[in-house]
Design an enzyme around this catalytic site. Structure first.
Site, short mmCIF file in Angstrom:
data_model
loop_
_atom_site.label_atom_id
_atom_site.label_comp_id
_atom_site.label_asym_id
_atom_site.label_seq_id
_atom_site.Cartn_x
_atom_site.Cartn_y
_atom_site.Cartn_z
N GLU A 133 -4.75 3.90 -8.12
CA GLU A 133 -6.08 4.45 -6.96
C GLU A 133 -6.49 6.52 -7.83
O GLU A 133 -4.58 7.09 -8.07
CB GLU A 133 -5.47 4.68 -5.88
CG GLU A 133 -7.37 5.59 -5.21
CD GLU A 133 -7.34 6.06 -4.05
OE1 GLU A 133 -7.04 5.25 -2.74
OE2 GLU A 133 -8.30 6.73 -3.81
N GLU B 246 0.76 -0.58 -4.69
CA GLU B 246 -0.63 0.41 -4.60
C GLU B 246 -0.20 1.95 -4.60
O GLU B 246 1.36 2.17 -4.11
CB GLU B 246 -1.78 0.56 -3.37
CG GLU B 246 -3.05 0.87 -3.55
CD GLU B 246 -3.41 2.62 -2.89
OE1 GLU B 246 -4.08 2.56 -3.64
OE2 GLU B 246 -2.16 3.01 -2.77
N HIS C 271 1.17 -1.39 0.30
CA HIS C 271 0.14 -0.02 -0.05
C HIS C 271 0.74 1.54 0.04
O HIS C 271 1.66 1.65 0.60
CB HIS C 271 -1.30 -0.16 1.48
CG HIS C 271 -2.12 0.81 1.32
ND1 HIS C 271 -1.59 1.53 2.50
CD2 HIS C 271 -3.17 1.61 0.77
CE1 HIS C 271 -2.93 2.88 2.25
NE2 HIS C 271 -3.49 2.27 1.16
N ASP D 129 -1.20 6.38 -5.24
CA ASP D 129 -2.01 8.24 -5.63
C ASP D 129 -2.45 8.51 -6.50
O ASP D 129 -0.71 9.27 -6.16
CB ASP D 129 -2.90 8.10 -4.65
CG ASP D 129 -3.16 7.06 -2.93
OD1 ASP D 129 -4.14 6.73 -3.43
OD2 ASP D 129 -1.97 7.10 -2.46
N HIS E 192 -0.94 10.94 -2.08
CA HIS E 192 -1.86 10.69 -1.24
C HIS E 192 -3.18 11.25 -0.94
O HIS E 192 -3.55 11.63 -1.20
CB HIS E 192 -1.49 9.54 0.04
CG HIS E 192 -3.02 9.11 0.76
ND1 HIS E 192 -3.64 10.20 1.64
CD2 HIS E 192 -4.08 8.23 0.39
CE1 HIS E 192 -4.60 10.04 1.83
NE2 HIS E 192 -5.04 8.42 0.69
O1 G3P Z 1 -5.99 0.56 -1.59
C1 G3P Z 1 -6.87 0.90 -0.69
C2 G3P Z 1 -6.07 2.33 0.01
O2 G3P Z 1 -5.48 2.97 -0.82
C3 G3P Z 1 -7.91 3.41 0.45
O3 G3P Z 1 -7.60 4.50 1.43
O4 G3P Z 1 -7.02 6.32 1.71
O5 G3P Z 1 -5.33 5.08 1.54
O6 G3P Z 1 -5.82 5.27 -0.56
P1 G3P Z 1 -6.07 5.57 1.20
CA CA Z 2 -4.82 4.36 -2.10
#
Ligand code: G3P
Ligand code: CA
Length: 291
Positions: free
Chosen positions: A149, A66, A39, A68, A81
């Site tokens: 994301e 993962e 993550h 953002d 993020h």
């Molecule tokens: O991939 C799931 C997660 O990233 C969603 O929450 O706030 O960490 O972007 P957040």
């Molecule tokens: Ca995320």
């Protein structure tokens, strides 16, 4: 009964969804160990969403990372993020008086000046907020895979088109990447639907826990339903698995953000397909888990 799936059509308040009983192979697959996703990269050990974080995930042996994605004032895509820059960078020192320090109020050149590592520890001083291009290059270099994301798309009208254009330019929409190495997700159903409509071949995920009765509607444009770990039960996971997504495959469920062994064992026991974690090595040790 044959090993082939038994399929029934169900009508649910205004739409039709395909309810699926799994084949024997699919039923067995449902008990495979979950995919473990790093993550924001290996963000428990390196500054989140930096190249150092994906390198750390790689060193730990994780393929899936993962991130953002957001957009700068001058239209560049960057990996961060928060929708503001203050928590993870030294923006307040470098650009005093520019509060509230929104990502969208800074140019890519300004963002490139920020230190995005020092907050995590002195040894990370000098880490930068990567552009999406830099990030994709490093994921490719490491032979990794990306759960991308689109963050807060309501702040960035048209960002889906920008993301897809950049992915194409960076050769991330070729057959191998689309089939095996890329998933695009968002908390915004509209954003996920837009990605699906523009590029129906891409695997997509919706972040959240839709009501069971709404799942057929999500299954029209999302291949994965990715809920917070505190919101799921065995019944919910089974409800997700009962539907096929836009590519005709059983919907999958990746849950987040699981950072301890006990929770990892709990969600693995519920039958999730993936676990998203800041400390993927902790999850792997607890439940096994691949990639
Ligand atoms: O991939 C799931 C997660 O990233 C969603 O929450 O706030 O960490 O972007 P957040
Ligand atoms: Ca995320």
């Amino acid at each position: 009964m044959s090993a082939r799936a038994v399929t029934a059509t169900v009508t649910l308040v205004g739409f039709v969804g395909i309810l699926v009983l799994p084949t024997a192979a699919e039923a067995a697959q449902q008990h495979d160990r979950p995919v473990v996703v790093a993550h924001r990269g290996g963000s428990g050990y390196a500054p989140e969403n930096t190249l150092q974080a994906i390198d750390k995930a790689d060193k730990l042996g994780f393929d899936w990372v993962e991130n953002d994605v957001q957009r700068t004032k001058d239209g560049r895509l960057v990996v961060i993020h928060d929708t503001h820059l203050a928590r993870t960078t030294n923006v307040e020192q470098v650009f005093p008086g520019r509060a509230p320090y929104n990502v969208r109020d800074f140019t890519a050149a300004e963002i490139a000046k920020l230190d995005a590592g020092r907050w995590k520890g002195a040894k990370f001083t000098g880490a930068r907020i990567p552009t999406l291009t830099q990030y994709l290059d490093r994921v490719d270099h490491n032979h990794q895979k990306l759960l991308m994301e689109i963050k807060a798309p309501e702040l960035y009208p048209g960002i889906e088109k920008d993301v897809l254009r950049l992915l194409g330019k960076e050769d991330w929409l070729n057959r191998d990447h689309v089939r095996n190495r890329l998933v695009i997700q968002s908390f915004s159903a509209a954003s996920v639907r837009t990605v699906h409509e523009r590029r129906p071949d891409i695997t997509t995920g919706f972040l959240g826990t839709p009501a069971k009765g709404d799942l057929p509607r999500y299954a029209r444009f999302a291949d994965l339903i990715n809920p917070s770990n505190g919101t799921i039960s065995a019944g919910y996971v089974a409800a997700v698995h009962a539907f096929r997504g836009p590519h005709g495959k059983r919907l999958k469920l990746f849950t987040w953000t699981v950072n301890d062994a006990a929770t990892a064992r709990r969600v693995a026991g519920l039958g999730v397909d993936g676990i998203i974690s800041n400390v993927p090595d902790v999850v792997r040790k607890a439940v096994g888990g691949g990639e």
